[in-house]
Design a protein around this motif. Structure first.
Motif, PDB file in Angstrom:
ATOM      1  N   TYR A   4       5.270  -6.197 -13.020  1.00 33.65           N
ATOM      2  CA  TYR A   4       5.955  -6.891 -14.139  1.00 33.65           C
ATOM      3  C   TYR A   4       6.097  -8.340 -13.473  1.00 33.65           C
ATOM      4  N   SER A   5       5.704  -9.366 -14.398  1.00 34.89           N
ATOM      5  CA  SER A   5       6.354 -10.762 -13.721  1.00 34.89           C
ATOM      6  C   SER A   5       7.563 -10.948 -13.761  1.00 34.89           C
ATOM      7  N   THR A   6       8.264 -11.592 -12.932  1.00 33.55           N
ATOM      8  CA  THR A   6       9.816 -11.652 -12.777  1.00 33.55           C
ATOM      9  C   THR A   6      10.048 -13.284 -12.523  1.00 33.55           C
ATOM     10  N   ALA A   7      11.192 -13.629 -12.742  1.00 31.71           N
ATOM     11  CA  ALA A   7      11.798 -14.857 -12.199  1.00 31.71           C
ATOM     12  C   ALA A   7      12.823 -14.910 -11.235  1.00 31.71           C
ATOM     13  N   GLY A   8      12.921 -15.656 -10.303  1.00 33.47           N
ATOM     14  CA  GLY A   8      13.883 -15.399  -9.206  1.00 33.47           C
ATOM     15  C   GLY A   8      13.278 -15.803  -7.952  1.00 33.47           C
ATOM     16  N   ASP A   9      13.525 -15.134  -6.912  1.00 34.13           N
ATOM     17  CA  ASP A   9      13.012 -15.389  -5.497  1.00 34.13           C
ATOM     18  C   ASP A   9      11.566 -14.726  -5.452  1.00 34.13           C
ATOM     19  N   PHE A  10      11.460 -13.604  -6.165  1.00 31.03           N
ATOM     20  CA  PHE A  10       9.922 -13.066  -5.947  1.00 31.03           C
ATOM     21  C   PHE A  10       9.119 -13.221  -7.561  1.00 31.03           C
ATOM     22  N   ASP A  11       8.124 -13.384  -7.727  1.00 34.43           N
ATOM     23  CA  ASP A  11       7.158 -13.362  -8.643  1.00 34.43           C
ATOM     24  C   ASP A  11       6.646 -11.973  -9.471  1.00 34.43           C
ATOM     25  N   LEU A  12       6.523 -10.936  -8.752  1.00 33.62           N
ATOM     26  CA  LEU A  12       5.899  -9.868  -9.285  1.00 33.62           C
ATOM     27  C   LEU A  12       7.008  -8.687  -8.738  1.00 33.62           C
ATOM     28  N   LEU A  13       7.288  -7.655  -9.595  1.00 32.34           N
ATOM     29  CA  LEU A  13       8.001  -6.183  -9.122  1.00 32.34           C
ATOM     30  C   LEU A  13       6.866  -5.242  -9.536  1.00 32.34           C
ATOM     31  N   VAL A  14       6.327  -4.471  -8.619  1.00 29.21           N
ATOM     32  CA  VAL A  14       5.224  -3.454  -8.777  1.00 29.21           C
ATOM     33  C   VAL A  14       5.968  -2.262  -8.401  1.00 29.21           C
ATOM     34  N   LYS A  15       5.614  -1.345  -9.281  1.00 30.35           N
ATOM     35  CA  LYS A  15       5.850   0.295  -9.080  1.00 30.35           C
ATOM     36  C   LYS A  15       4.820   1.039  -8.443  1.00 30.35           C
ATOM     37  N   PHE A  16       4.953   1.693  -7.758  1.00 33.37           N
ATOM     38  CA  PHE A  16       3.937   2.410  -6.883  1.00 33.37           C
ATOM     39  C   PHE A  16       4.219   4.069  -6.887  1.00 33.37           C
ATOM     40  N   TYR A  17       3.261   4.768  -6.920  1.00 36.86           N
ATOM     41  CA  TYR A  17       3.471   6.306  -6.745  1.00 36.86           C
ATOM     42  C   TYR A  17       2.287   6.697  -5.676  1.00 36.86           C
ATOM     43  N   ILE A  18       2.995   7.262  -4.577  1.00 32.95           N
ATOM     44  CA  ILE A  18       1.989   7.791  -3.448  1.00 32.95           C
ATOM     45  C   ILE A  18       2.254   9.208  -3.297  1.00 32.95           C
ATOM     46  N   PRO A  19       1.367  10.005  -2.588  1.00 25.18           N
ATOM     47  CA  PRO A  19       1.765  11.411  -2.342  1.00 25.18           C
ATOM     48  C   PRO A  19       2.738  11.432  -1.066  1.00 25.18           C
ATOM     49  N   PRO A  20       3.507  12.478  -0.976  1.00 23.90           N
ATOM     50  CA  PRO A  20       4.409  12.664  -0.061  1.00 23.90           C
ATOM     51  C   PRO A  20       3.881  12.412   1.411  1.00 23.90           C
ATOM     52  N   GLU A  21       2.760  12.766   1.615  1.00 25.10           N
ATOM     53  CA  GLU A  21       2.124  12.731   3.047  1.00 25.10           C
ATOM     54  C   GLU A  21       1.553  11.175   3.418  1.00 25.10           C
ATOM     55  N   THR A  22       1.558  10.308   2.597  1.00 25.27           N
ATOM     56  CA  THR A  22       1.087   9.082   2.654  1.00 25.27           C
ATOM     57  C   THR A  22       2.471   8.238   3.342  1.00 25.27           C
ATOM     58  N   ASP A  23       2.060   7.388   4.396  1.00 32.63           N
ATOM     59  CA  ASP A  23       2.815   6.629   5.095  1.00 32.63           C
ATOM     60  C   ASP A  23       3.194   5.148   4.208  1.00 32.63           C
ATOM     61  N   ILE A  24       4.306   5.106   3.725  1.00 34.00           N
ATOM     62  CA  ILE A  24       4.835   3.781   2.837  1.00 34.00           C
ATOM     63  C   ILE A  24       4.266   2.566   3.700  1.00 34.00           C
ATOM     64  N   GLY A  25       4.633   2.384   4.909  1.00 32.82           N
ATOM     65  CA  GLY A  25       4.363   1.511   5.728  1.00 32.82           C
ATOM     66  C   GLY A  25       2.988   1.019   5.830  1.00 32.82           C
ATOM     67  N   HIS A  26       1.941   1.928   6.180  1.00 36.59           N
ATOM     68  CA  HIS A  26       0.701   1.724   6.010  1.00 36.59           C
ATOM     69  C   HIS A  26       0.044   1.332   4.725  1.00 36.59           C
ATOM     70  N   PHE A  27       0.525   2.164   3.750  1.00 37.87           N
ATOM     71  CA  PHE A  27       0.230   1.925   2.296  1.00 37.87           C
ATOM     72  C   PHE A  27       0.322   0.150   1.959  1.00 37.87           C
ATOM     73  N   VAL A  28       1.556  -0.136   2.286  1.00 36.13           N
ATOM     74  CA  VAL A  28       2.020  -1.416   1.978  1.00 36.13           C
ATOM     75  C   VAL A  28       0.963  -2.556   2.907  1.00 36.13           C
ATOM     76  N   ASN A  29       1.066  -2.203   4.195  1.00 29.93           N
ATOM     77  CA  ASN A  29       0.081  -3.059   5.072  1.00 29.93           C
ATOM     78  C   ASN A  29      -1.338  -3.102   4.723  1.00 29.93           C
ATOM     79  N   GLU A  30      -1.949  -1.938   4.225  1.00 27.45           N
ATOM     80  CA  GLU A  30      -3.329  -1.648   4.264  1.00 27.45           C
ATOM     81  C   GLU A  30      -3.994  -2.136   2.608  1.00 27.45           C
ATOM     82  N   LYS A  31      -3.127  -1.661   1.779  1.00 23.01           N
ATOM     83  CA  LYS A  31      -3.296  -1.877   0.240  1.00 23.01           C
ATOM     84  C   LYS A  31      -2.863  -3.091  -0.522  1.00 23.01           C
ATOM     85  N   VAL A  32      -1.618  -3.477  -0.029  1.00 23.48           N
ATOM     86  CA  VAL A  32      -0.976  -4.554  -0.812  1.00 23.48           C
ATOM     87  C   VAL A  32      -0.990  -5.540  -0.139  1.00 23.48           C
TER      88      VAL A  32
END
Length: 78
Positions: A32-60
């Protein structure tokens, strides 16, 4: 699956390029595009065994045009 959101601040004039890159990578559930301090709001689904920090750093955060991110971890949908 674990759901979480990332607010993305883009470099000036890069919001649509970042949104298109996220869509092309097929890693986001909703973008989604948004107004305010950030430009986009993005929803993700990952498997429980995936580390969120690594996903954000390596994919986003590696997408060109992203200036800053804020990750929002969710617990339960109502």
């Amino acid at each position: 699956m674990i759901a979480f959101f990332i607010q993305i601040k883009c470099q000036l004039g890069k919001s649509y390029q970042v949104a298109n890159a996220l869509a092309d990578a097929e890693i986001a559930s909703e973008i989604y595009s948004t107004a305010g301090d950030f430009d986009l709001l993005v929803k993700f689904y990952i498997p429980p065994e995936t580390d969120i920090g690594h996903f954000v750093n390596e994919k986003v955060q590696v997408i060109p045009g992203i200036q800053d991110t804020r990750t929002i971890v969710t617990f339960k949908a109502f």
